[in-house]
Design an enzyme around this catalytic site. Structure first.
Site, short mmCIF file in Angstrom:
data_model
loop_
_atom_site.label_atom_id
_atom_site.label_comp_id
_atom_site.label_asym_id
_atom_site.label_seq_id
_atom_site.Cartn_x
_atom_site.Cartn_y
_atom_site.Cartn_z
N ASP A 22 0.82 -1.21 0.00
CA ASP A 22 0.00 0.00 0.00
C ASP A 22 0.86 1.26 0.00
OD1 ASP A 22 -2.31 -1.46 0.02
OD2 ASP A 22 -2.86 -1.03 2.09
N ASP B 73 0.21 -0.62 5.73
CA ASP B 73 -0.98 -1.26 5.19
C ASP B 73 -2.21 -0.54 5.73
OD1 ASP B 73 -1.75 -3.31 3.42
OD2 ASP B 73 -2.45 -4.56 5.08
N LYS C 115 -6.18 -0.33 6.38
CA LYS C 115 -7.34 -1.19 6.53
C LYS C 115 -8.51 -0.36 7.03
CE LYS C 115 -5.15 -4.91 5.38
NZ LYS C 115 -5.42 -5.52 4.07
#
Length: 339
Positions: free
Chosen positions: A236, A249, A251
């Site tokens: 990412d 990352d 989320k």
């Protein structure tokens, strides 16, 4: 294997005190011998659950995962007493860092973030992704809660409603990641709220304080590949968080995930991406830290779970174990659902 010390209604049968419940079958009594399990993942029907794992692990989809069901079950029924699965170590160790001399500087910080596209040409189709490897090596314990989560969601929403729910999460995830990328490439500043769709406004408000702690963005949605271990993935983001270079990352979630244990296999995923980046010649620096940022739909402050170097090494070893098992399944022709 889950050994119950109480009466539990599983949805199909009532399990008595002397019974043992496994994911795929039932043993009539705890005194009967059980076959030796060579791997904690060997009894899992990967094809049945691959779409669930894809939705949990994919950076484009909400990370609304079923771990909270475990806490709910224990609150209602009491804790489940189950056999302890022995910890496993990889048969062959592979270094996490490749060039320690580039660790501190982090390479050249000038220029825009890189975005290397995923190239599956010239034999690349045979190189598995991190997500696929994880979905093919789920443990029975993970499958137990994934299955229960899916059944409860379908009971609540219906088959069609569950499909619409999944599609909505995918759409929200894409919009959220697009907005985050826009903010990171413009110096970490978010636009005015009205310029974002209602679907992502809460998530963006949630991460606003996290973006303020980020600097020196090096890569966004960029492919990484481990040449020696033969796997690929898309990270990412790579940036500094509070001065520390991390593989990041993003989320999203509708429920709080205040602990790292709430994030399913995401720490393993981040370690796998970082290990691949460290071996990839396209990146002139090394990363030994990770960060998982969980944004919330209601706008409450995101949880930023830092993975420091020592913890990343632990998850790297877990990743190597999962990768070895995947390769064993691949060699035996036991893999399912090609993608």
């Amino acid at each position: 294997m889950f050994s119950f010390k109480r009466m539990v209604y599983t949805g199909r049968v009532i399990v008595p005190q002397c019974a043992s419940l496994s994911v795929n079958n039932f043993s009539a009594c705890q005194f009967l011998p059980s076959p030796k399990r060579h791997s904690p993942y060997s009894s899992v029907d990967s094809e049945r659950y691959s779409s669930l794992v894809k939705s949990v692990m994919s950076s484009k989809v909400s990370s609304q995962t079923p771990e909270t069901l475990k806490a709910e079950d224990e609150h209602i029924f009491g804790p489940v007493v189950r056999e302890q699965t022995p910890s496993s170590e990889p048969k062959t160790f592979h270094p996490f860092l490749q060039h320690k001399d580039t660790l501190e500087t982090g390479g050249d910080s000038r220029g825009p973030p890189v975005r290397i596209p995923l190239n599956r040409g010239q034999g690349g189709a045979s190189v598995p992704s991190v997500t696929r490897i994880l979905q093919q090596t789920l443990s029975p314990d993970q499958i137990f809660y994934l299955d229960r989560w899916k059944r409860r969601m379908i009971e609540k929403l219906g088959e069609e409603g569950f499909e619409q729910y999944s599609q909505a999460l995918f759409r929200q995830g894409k919009l959220f990641h697009s907005a985050v990328e826009d903010a990171l490439t413009s110096g970490g500043a978010l636009k005015r709220k009205k310029e974002y769709t209602p679907e992502v406004r809460g998530y963006l408000e949630s991460i606003s304080h996290t973006l303020e702690d980020m600097s020196e963005v090096k890569a966004i949605e960029s492919a990484v590949q481990h040449q020696k271990l033969n796997y690929i993935g898309i990270a990412d983001c790579v940036a500094r968080y509070r001065g520390v270079l991390c593989v990041i990352d993003w989320k999203t979630s509708e429920k709080p995930k205040p602990f790292l244990s709430n994030t399913f296999d995401n720490p393993i995923q981040v370690a796998a991406y970082a290990g691949a980046l460290n071996s990839d010649a396209n990146y002139k620096y090394q990363v030994e830290n990770g960060l998982i940022v969980v944004a919330y739909k209601d706008g409450s402050p995101a949880h930023a779970h830092q993975l420091k170097s020592e913890l990343m090494l632990e998850y790297w070893n877990t990743w190597l174990t999962r990768l070895e098992y995947y390769n064993e399944k691949r060699a035996n022709g036991a893999l399912t659902e090609k993608r």
